[in-house]
Design an enzyme around this catalytic site. Structure first.
Site, PDB file in Angstrom:
ATOM      1  N   SER A  37      -9.267  -1.185   7.553  1.00  0.00           N
ATOM      2  CA  SER A  37      -8.846  -0.950   6.167  1.00  0.00           C
ATOM      3  C   SER A  37      -8.169  -2.116   5.460  1.00  0.00           C
ATOM      4  CB  SER A  37      -7.911   0.251   6.103  1.00  0.00           C
ATOM      5  OG  SER A  37      -8.678   1.413   5.967  1.00  0.00           O
ATOM      6  N   LYS A  55       0.856  -1.197   0.000  1.00  0.00           N
ATOM      7  CA  LYS A  55       0.000   0.000   0.000  1.00  0.00           C
ATOM      8  C   LYS A  55       0.890   1.243   0.000  1.00  0.00           C
ATOM      9  CE  LYS A  55      -3.903   1.737   2.814  1.00  0.00           C
ATOM     10  NZ  LYS A  55      -4.716   1.425   4.028  1.00  0.00           N
ATOM     11  N   SER A  90      -9.496   1.085   3.315  1.00  0.00           N
ATOM     12  CA  SER A  90      -8.776   1.913   2.372  1.00  0.00           C
ATOM     13  C   SER A  90      -7.691   1.169   1.582  1.00  0.00           C
ATOM     14  CB  SER A  90      -8.129   3.089   3.106  1.00  0.00           C
ATOM     15  OG  SER A  90      -7.191   2.612   4.056  1.00  0.00           O
TER      16      SER A  90
HETATM   17  N1  GLN Z   1     -12.684   3.565   7.319  1.00  0.00           N
HETATM   18  C1  GLN Z   1     -11.937   3.955   8.479  1.00  0.00           C
HETATM   19  C2  GLN Z   1     -11.538   5.389   8.366  1.00  0.00           C
HETATM   20  O1  GLN Z   1     -11.790   5.993   7.371  1.00  0.00           O
HETATM   21  C3  GLN Z   1     -10.753   3.037   8.671  1.00  0.00           C
HETATM   22  C4  GLN Z   1      -9.555   3.428   7.910  1.00  0.00           C
HETATM   23  C5  GLN Z   1      -8.375   2.537   8.095  1.00  0.00           C
HETATM   24  O2  GLN Z   1      -8.440   1.468   8.702  1.00  0.00           O
HETATM   25  N2  GLN Z   1      -7.248   3.003   7.597  1.00  0.00           N
HETATM   26  O3  GLN Z   1     -11.000   5.923   9.304  1.00  0.00           O
END
Ligand code: GLN
Length: 529
Positions: free
Chosen positions: A203, A89, A179
Site C-alpha cells: 500500500s 495517512k 491504499s
Molecule cells: N491491496 C492490499 C490489500 O488490499 C494491500 C493493502 C495494504 O498494503 N494496506 O490488502
C-alpha cells in the site's frame, strides 16, 4: 530534482524542492517555516479536488511552524526535519485530531495519543499539515474505496498526460494507487514534503509507483506500529513517501528503532549518518526473479525493467536471473492470512468504544450487527466474513495453517536467493502505469488487489525491506516505478542502491499545464463533483 525544472509559479518552485534542499533554504533564511507551511496549506486548498486529504490541520500546523521559526532564528534547529511540512495517512492515530481510516465506523474518533512515528516526526520539528485519504481501513489498491471518495492522481493533470490529446478530463483521470493514495498524491502534487503511508501488501509502494514518488517499506519491526490502526499485524509496516531516496533515508533514520510500545520492534542496526558516497556499484549483485514476469505485466513496464537491469549491468554490477518458485501462491496465501487477521482486528469496532454506534438498540446483538453493517463498507465486511470462515474449527488447518506454511516457503525462497550472494532484487512495482478510474472500478476489489499486488505482497509476507523508485514516463505520460527488494535489516544497503538507480534514471519532475489548481478547478466544473 531542482526548482528550475518546474514549470510553475515561484511558490510551487519552493514546494518542489526535496527535504534536503528545503531544509537548507530554511537554515539560510531564504524561506521561513511559517511561509513554507502556508504555501503547503495553500497548495492543499488549490488541489482540493484531488481528494488527497481528509483533514487539514491548518491551525496546529501554523503554530508548530512558528515554533520551528523560533528555533531556527536562535540557531537551535532540531535537525533536518525542523520546519518541514508533512502529512500522514488517516490510519495513524493523531492526538486530538480525528482519525477515520476513511470508514464510517471511525468518523468522529479523536485519539488521545500520537502514533509513535507521528510523535517522532513532531519531536524533530516537522509540521503536520493534514491527514491523507485512503481505502477504508487500508484495504485496496486504488484509494477508491473509502467513504471520502476516490483520490485522483495528480499526473492526470500533468502536461505529459494531457499532451496526449485526452480531451475529456471527466473520464480520463487516473487512480493514485492504494491504499495510501492520498499520501502519494500529496507528495506528488507538492502539498507535503513527506507523507507516511502504511504497507501491508504494497500500500505504500503501489501509490508511490503510480504517483511517481519514492516509497519505502522498511524491514518489518524496524519502525514502530504503535498507533497505526492494524490491518494485518504480522505484515503491517509504516511506509515513507518522499520525492527522493535521500529524503527517505533521512526519515528512516529518525523513525527506526525499538519502541517499548510495540513488542515486535527491533533495535536498528548502526548506519552511517547519510548514504555512503564511496559506494561502488561493481560490488553489487542484482537478482531478477524470473517468476515476476507475471501475466498482465505491461510491455512498457517490462521494457523499463529490462532497461534498468541493463543500466546496472553496464555500470559493472552483476545481474543474474533468480527463482522465487512460490511467488505463484503469494496472492492466495496473502488473502487468507489477511482476512484472518482482519476478522480478529475488526472485532474491536462494536459501537461501544470507538466512533459510530447504530441507533438500533433493541438488543446488544442487534446494536453490534447494525453498527458494523452501517460502519463498514463491502470490502471490509467481506474480509471479516471470509476470515471468520477460514478460522472456523473445521477450516483452520485447511486454510490458516496451510497459508502459514506457504508463507514460510515464500520467505525461504527469498532467503536462499540472498544467501546465494544476491544483494538486491530488481522487479516491477506494479503491472502497469495508473489505470483510468472508470476502467479500474469495473472489476471487483479482490480481483484488482490480486492483480496489482503480485510484486509487493511476497515482500510483506517475508518481512523484507523494499523501495519503489520512479524510473520513466509511459507513452501515456504517466509514471512507471521499479522496485528494489533487500535483505532483512539491510535497509541502508537497499537505500544506497536505490539512490544510485535514482541518479541513473533521471525521472522528470511533474509539470502542469498552466498550474494544477486551474486544471483541477476546470475539471471540477465539468464534473460538478
Ligand atoms: N491491496 C492490499 C490489500 O488490499 C494491500 C493493502 C495494504 O498494503 N494496506 O490488502
Amino acid at each position: 530534482m531542482s526548482a528550475s525544472s518546474v514549470a510553475c509559479s515561484p511558490a510551487a518552485a519552493m514546494l518542489s524542492l526535496s527535504i534536503r534542499e528545503v531544509s537548507q533554504a530554511l537554515k539560510e533564511g531564504r524561506v521561513s517555516a511559517t511561509e513554507l507551511c502556508k504555501k503547503c496549506i495553500n497548495q492543499i486548498q488549490r488541489t482540493k479536488s484531488l481528494n488527497a486529504y481528509i483533514t487539514i490541520t491548518e491551525e496546529q500546523a501554523i503554530e508548530q511552524a512558528q515554533q520551528a521559526d523560533n528555533r531556527l532564528r536562535n540557531g537551535k534547529s532540531l535537525g533536518p526535519l525542523d520546519g518541514i511540512p508533512f502529512s500522514v495517512k488517516d490510519n495513524f492515530c493523531t492526538e486530538n485530531i480525528e482519525t477515520t481510516c476513511a470508514s464510517n465506523i471511525l468518523k468522529g474518533y479523536v485519539p488521545p495519543f500520537n502514533a509513535t512515528v507521528v510523535q517522532k516526526l513532531l519531536d524533530q520539528g516537522a509540521v503536520l499539515v493534514g491527514k491523507n485519504n485512503l481505502d477504508e481501513f487500508a484495504m485496496g489498491s486504488g484509494s477508491t474505496d473509502g467513504v471520502y471518495g476516490p483520490v485522483r492522481n495528480p499526473w492526470s493533470y500533468a502536461t505529459s498526460y494531457r499532451e496526449e490529446g485526452r480531451g475529456d478530463p471527466d473520464s480520463d483521470w487516473v487512480i493514485a494507487g492504494g491504499s495510501s493514495g492520498g499520501s502519494g498524491a500529496a507528495v506528488a502534487s507538492l502539498s507535503s514534503f513527506l507523507a507516511l503511508g502504511s504497507d501491508t501488501g504494497g500500500s505504500t509502494r503501489n501509490p508511490g509507483s503510480l504517483c511517481g514518488v519514492v516509497a519505502l517499506k522498511p524491514t518489518y519491526g524496524l519502525v514502530s506500529r504503535h498507533g497505526l490502526i492494524p490491518l494485518v499485524n504480522s505484515m503491517d509496516v509504516p511506509g515513507i513517501m518522499t520525492r527522493s531516496v535521500h529524503d527517505a533515508a533521512t526519515v528512516l533514520r529518525i523513525l527506526q528503532g525499538k519502541d517499548e510500545k510495540d513488542s515486535t520492534t527491533i533495535k536498528a542496526p548502526i548506519t552511517s549518518p547519510s548514504l555512503p558516497e564511496d559506494f561502488n556499484i561493481r560490488d553489487i549483485c542484482v537478482g531478477i526473479p524470473k517468476e515476476y514476469h507475471a501475466p498482465g505485466l505491461s510491455e512498457e513496464t517490462l521494457a523499463q525493467w529490462n532497461r534498468v537491469a541493463s543500466m546496472f549491468e553496464r555500470a559493472g554490477a552483476r545481474v543474474r536471473e533468480v527463482s522465487l518458485p512460490h511467488t505463484q501462491h503469494s496472492i492466495v496465501c496473502y488473502h487468507v492470512l489477511c482476512c484472518c487477521e482482519v476478522a480478529s482486528n475488526m472485532a474491536r469496532f462494536d459501537g461501544l468504544e470507538y466512533g459510530h454506534r447504530s441507533a438500533v438498540d433493541s438488543s446488544t446483538d442487534a446494536m453490534y450487527a447494525t453498527t458494523r453493517h452501517e460502519g463498514f463498507n463491502n470490502v471490509v465486511r467481506s474480509r471479516v466474513l471470509s476470515g471468520n470462515y477460514f478460522l472456523l474449527k473445521q477450516n483452520y488447518e485447511r486454510y490458516f495453517l496451510k497459508a502459514q506454511q506457504i508463507r514460510r516457503l515464500i520467505a525461504e525462497d527469498f532467503e536462499s536467493v540472498f544467501t546465494s550472494g544476491v544483494d538486491v532484487l530488481l522487479t516491477p512495482t506494479t503491472l502497469s502505469d495508473a489505470a483510468r478510474y472508470i476502467d479500474f472500478i469495473q472489476e471487483d476489489n479482490r480481483t484488482r488487489s490480486a492483480q496489482d499486488d503480485i510484486f509487493t505482497q511476497p515482500v510483506n509476507m517475508a518481512g523484507l525491506p523494499a523501495i519503489t523508485v520512479p524510473t520513466a514516463l509511459s507513452h501515456r505520460g504517466l509514471p512507471i516505478g521499479l522496485q528494489l527488494i533487500g535483505q532483512t535489516l539491510q535497509d541502508w544497503k537497499l537505500l544506497t542502491v536505490a539512490h544510485w538507480m535514482e541518479q541513473q534514471v533521471q525521472f522528470p519532475m511533474i509539470r502542469f499545464n498552466e498550474d494544477l489548481d486551474r486544471s483541477v478547478r476546470e475539471q471540477t466544473h465539468t464534473t460538478g463533483s
